[in-house]
Structures are given as C-alpha cells and as structure tokens.
Enzyme design. Structure first.
Site, mmCIF file in Angstrom:
data_model
loop_
_atom_site.group_PDB
_atom_site.id
_atom_site.type_symbol
_atom_site.label_atom_id
_atom_site.label_comp_id
_atom_site.label_asym_id
_atom_site.label_seq_id
_atom_site.Cartn_x
_atom_site.Cartn_y
_atom_site.Cartn_z
ATOM 1 N N SER A 134 0.836 -1.214 0.000
ATOM 2 C CA SER A 134 0.000 0.000 0.000
ATOM 3 C C SER A 134 0.869 1.263 0.000
ATOM 4 C CB SER A 134 -0.964 0.005 1.200
ATOM 5 O OG SER A 134 -0.246 -0.046 2.414
ATOM 6 N N SER A 137 -0.115 -4.489 10.610
ATOM 7 C CA SER A 137 -0.982 -4.385 11.805
ATOM 8 C C SER A 137 -2.463 -4.507 11.424
ATOM 9 C CB SER A 137 -0.690 -3.097 12.584
ATOM 10 O OG SER A 137 -0.611 -1.953 11.770
HETATM 11 N N1 LIG Z 1 1.360 -13.659 5.067
HETATM 12 C C1 LIG Z 1 1.798 -12.399 5.058
HETATM 13 N N2 LIG Z 1 0.933 -11.366 5.247
HETATM 14 C C2 LIG Z 1 1.389 -10.101 5.251
HETATM 15 N N3 LIG Z 1 2.708 -9.758 5.110
HETATM 16 C C3 LIG Z 1 3.601 -10.766 4.937
HETATM 17 C C4 LIG Z 1 3.182 -12.100 4.905
HETATM 18 N N4 LIG Z 1 4.296 -12.884 4.740
HETATM 19 C C5 LIG Z 1 5.343 -12.071 4.670
HETATM 20 N N5 LIG Z 1 4.943 -10.800 4.772
HETATM 21 C C6 LIG Z 1 5.900 -9.692 4.804
HETATM 22 O O1 LIG Z 1 6.008 -9.345 6.181
HETATM 23 C C7 LIG Z 1 5.654 -7.987 6.369
HETATM 24 C C8 LIG Z 1 4.572 -7.912 7.435
HETATM 25 O O2 LIG Z 1 5.165 -7.876 8.691
HETATM 26 P P1 LIG Z 1 4.496 -7.003 9.815
HETATM 27 O O3 LIG Z 1 5.355 -7.161 11.003
HETATM 28 O O4 LIG Z 1 4.238 -5.642 9.296
HETATM 29 O O5 LIG Z 1 3.106 -7.769 9.995
HETATM 30 S S1 LIG Z 1 2.036 -7.609 11.158
HETATM 31 O O6 LIG Z 1 1.890 -6.184 11.444
HETATM 32 O O7 LIG Z 1 2.501 -8.344 12.333
HETATM 33 O O8 LIG Z 1 0.804 -8.192 10.600
HETATM 34 C C9 LIG Z 1 5.105 -7.447 5.079
HETATM 35 O O9 LIG Z 1 5.692 -6.166 4.917
HETATM 36 P P2 LIG Z 1 5.103 -5.026 3.965
HETATM 37 O O10 LIG Z 1 5.103 -5.617 2.566
HETATM 38 O O11 LIG Z 1 6.083 -3.897 4.094
HETATM 39 O O12 LIG Z 1 3.741 -4.652 4.435
HETATM 40 C C10 LIG Z 1 5.530 -8.458 4.036
HETATM 41 O O13 LIG Z 1 6.713 -8.032 3.405
HETATM 42 N N1 LIG Z 2 1.484 7.613 -3.427
HETATM 43 C C1 LIG Z 2 2.278 6.592 -3.148
HETATM 44 N N2 LIG Z 2 2.682 6.392 -1.868
HETATM 45 C C2 LIG Z 2 3.491 5.336 -1.575
HETATM 46 N N3 LIG Z 2 3.950 4.425 -2.465
HETATM 47 C C3 LIG Z 2 3.570 4.586 -3.756
HETATM 48 C C4 LIG Z 2 2.727 5.654 -4.141
HETATM 49 N N4 LIG Z 2 2.505 5.565 -5.464
HETATM 50 C C5 LIG Z 2 3.197 4.496 -5.884
HETATM 51 N N5 LIG Z 2 3.857 3.889 -4.868
HETATM 52 C C6 LIG Z 2 4.716 2.683 -5.006
HETATM 53 O O1 LIG Z 2 4.071 1.572 -4.345
HETATM 54 C C7 LIG Z 2 5.053 0.715 -3.771
HETATM 55 C C8 LIG Z 2 4.758 0.568 -2.278
HETATM 56 O O2 LIG Z 2 5.688 -0.318 -1.670
HETATM 57 P P1 LIG Z 2 6.049 -0.253 -0.134
HETATM 58 O O3 LIG Z 2 6.282 1.157 0.291
HETATM 59 O O4 LIG Z 2 7.138 -1.242 0.090
HETATM 60 O O5 LIG Z 2 4.672 -0.746 0.541
HETATM 61 P P2 LIG Z 2 4.440 -1.425 1.974
HETATM 62 O O6 LIG Z 2 5.532 -0.962 2.899
HETATM 63 O O7 LIG Z 2 3.082 -0.946 2.398
HETATM 64 O O8 LIG Z 2 4.484 -2.907 1.740
HETATM 65 C C9 LIG Z 2 6.426 1.331 -4.029
HETATM 66 O O9 LIG Z 2 6.980 0.731 -5.163
HETATM 67 C C10 LIG Z 2 6.073 2.818 -4.326
HETATM 68 O O10 LIG Z 2 6.997 3.442 -5.169
#
Ligand SMILES: Nc1ncnc2c1ncn2[C@@H]1O[C@H](COP(=O)(O)OS(=O)(=O)O)[C@@H](OP(=O)(O)O)[C@H]1O
Ligand SMILES: Nc1ncnc2c1ncn2[C@@H]1O[C@H](COP(=O)(O)OP(=O)(O)O)[C@@H](O)[C@H]1O
Length: 203
Positions: free
Chosen positions: A37, A107
């Site tokens: 996101s 979260s």
């Molecule tokens: N099953 C599943 N669901 C969601 N996310 C997953 C999962 N497996 C691995 N990942 C990776 O782990 C990151 C989520 O860890 P968090 O500590 O943020 O999770 S939580 O808040 O405890 O739910 C999350 O990070 P972000 O992509 O930055 O959101 C993922 O990279």
């Molecule tokens: N408005 C925006 N805000 C944040 N990320 C954006 C936006 N538009 C496009 N993106 C892209 O979406 C992706 C988001 O990845 P990331 O920041 O790692 O998400 P998360 O941490 O929620 O998993 C990145 O590649 C980023 O460049």
C-alpha cells in the site's frame, strides 16, 4: 494472580522534560495498511522531510523488526498480536525519549492497534490508514508476495486469505492510488502540524 516482584522506578527526568529540549513534541505516526500500500515508502519520505526540519526521528519497519527483535514470531494472529504489542512498548520508550517515531507495520487487527494507542498514551498516537485497493497492491507487488500467495506458496497473506480490519477512526487516511508520494508526504506533515507535533510553519 500473585503480586509482581518488581518495583516501578520513576526517573528523575520526566518525559515532558526530555521533550522540552526539542523543537517538536513527541509522537508515534502509526502507518497501517496492506502489503504494497506504500507504508515503507511514505515512512521513509516522512522521516526524510522531518530530518530536514531538524526533528529527532526514528523509523520502525515491519520487515526489519522481524529480522531482529521479533525474529521468534510468526504471522499467525497470535504472532502478529505479540509483534504489535512489543512494538507498542518500543514506541512508548522512544516517545518518552522525546522522538517522533514512524512505524510501518501491516498491523491488520484493530484491537492490536487500539492497544498500542493505549500503551503510547498522552495523545501522542496518530493512526494513519495507508489505503490502496488490493488490486493496486497486487499490481505493485514490490516483493512478489502476492504472486507467491496466489500460487499457493504463502498461506495467510493479508488481503488474500487473512483479514485486514481498517481503522474505525484514524487521524488520517491516505489514498496512495490517487495521490503521488510528495502529496501523501505533505498530508502527513500537515497532520503532524495540526496535531501540534510540529510548529505550523514546518508543515
Ligand atoms: N502472510 C503475510 N501477510 C502479510 N505480510 C507478509 C506475509 N508474509 C510475509 N509478509 C511480509 O512481512 C511484512 C509484514 O510484517 P508485519 O510485522 O508488518 O506484519 S504484522 O503487522 O505483524 O501483521 C510485510 O511487509 P510489507 O510488505 O512492508 O507490508 C511483508 O513483506
Ligand atoms: N502515493 C504513493 N505512496 C506510496 N507508495 C507509492 C505511491 N505511489 C506508488 N507507490 C509505489 O508503491 C510501492 C509501495 O511499496 P512499499 O512502500 O514497500 O509498501 P508497503 O511498505 O506498504 O508494503 C512502491 O513501489 C512505491 O513506489
């Protein structure tokens, strides 16, 4: 339940006194939303913007914390609850030290986030829903996790086969599908100024 054998020690310097020597108030900016996101991207952009304004910040990011402090926890509902509980305690310590803490954790459970709000206390907690449709997150798929989840390689992926409970009353909602990164960062800075964390001129 038996009585705790530990005694709480009140430090000589209070949290208010620590905060008073900084040019801003302490806060916890809690970014929550689906994977992809934009939490990490915006957390980094916000920290950069705050650092340029000479604010004392610290960034806590999900993937990094899971490599260290919380490496023993899985992504089951209980594992996620304990992950968020510990991070909430860490946030409180940093806020008591006078910092602006920015967090980027999926979260997904409302009750876990509400508990952090209570732990941090003192009106210092700003919940930010970093919102994008699941389809957008899947198209971005920065870590290839959705593809792996759809392929049956990962179970319990938030948004696919595990729930995400959106905040009921967040301080801010940011739509990252319709707003670019500078626009989203500006909205975060404005929210911090409105909240009284930053002097208004810094937004
Ligand atoms: N099953 C599943 N669901 C969601 N996310 C997953 C999962 N497996 C691995 N990942 C990776 O782990 C990151 C989520 O860890 P968090 O500590 O943020 O999770 S939580 O808040 O405890 O739910 C999350 O990070 P972000 O992509 O930055 O959101 C993922 O990279
Ligand atoms: N408005 C925006 N805000 C944040 N990320 C954006 C936006 N538009 C496009 N993106 C892209 O979406 C992706 C988001 O990845 P990331 O920041 O790692 O998400 P998360 O941490 O929620 O998993 C990145 O590649 C980023 O460049």
């Amino acid at each position: 339940m038996s009585q705790s054998p530990f005694t709480w020690h009140e430090p000589r310097i209070s949290a208010q006194e620590r905060a008073a020597i900084k040019g801003h108030a302490p806060a916890v900016v809690w970014l929550t939303g689906l994977s992809g996101s934009g939490k990490s991207t915006l957390a980094n952009a916000l920290e950069h913007a705050l650092h340029e304004r000479r604010c004392h910040t610290f960034l806590l990011d999900g993937d990094n914390i899971r490599h260290g402090l919380n490496r023993d926890l899985d992504l089951s509902p209980a594992g996620r609850a304990e992950n968020i509980r510990r991070i909430g305690e860490v946030c409180r310590l940093f806020a008591d030290a006078g910092l602006i803490v920015i967090t980027a954790f999926v979260s997904p459970y409302r009750a876990d986030r509400d508990r952090v709000r209570e732990t941090v206390g003192g009106g210092r907690f700003l919940e930010v829903h970093v919102r994008a449709p699941l389809e957008t997150c899947e198209q971005r798929d920065p870590k290839g996790l959705y593809a792996r989840a759809r392929g049956g390689e990962i179970a319990g992926m938030t948004g696919v086969d595990a729930p995400y409970e959106p905040p009921a009353a967040p301080e801010l909602v940011i739509d990252t599908a319709s707003r670019d990164i500078p626009g989203c960062t500006g909205a975060l800075l404005e929210a911090l100024a409105e909240h009284g964390t930053l002097p208004a001129r810094d937004a």
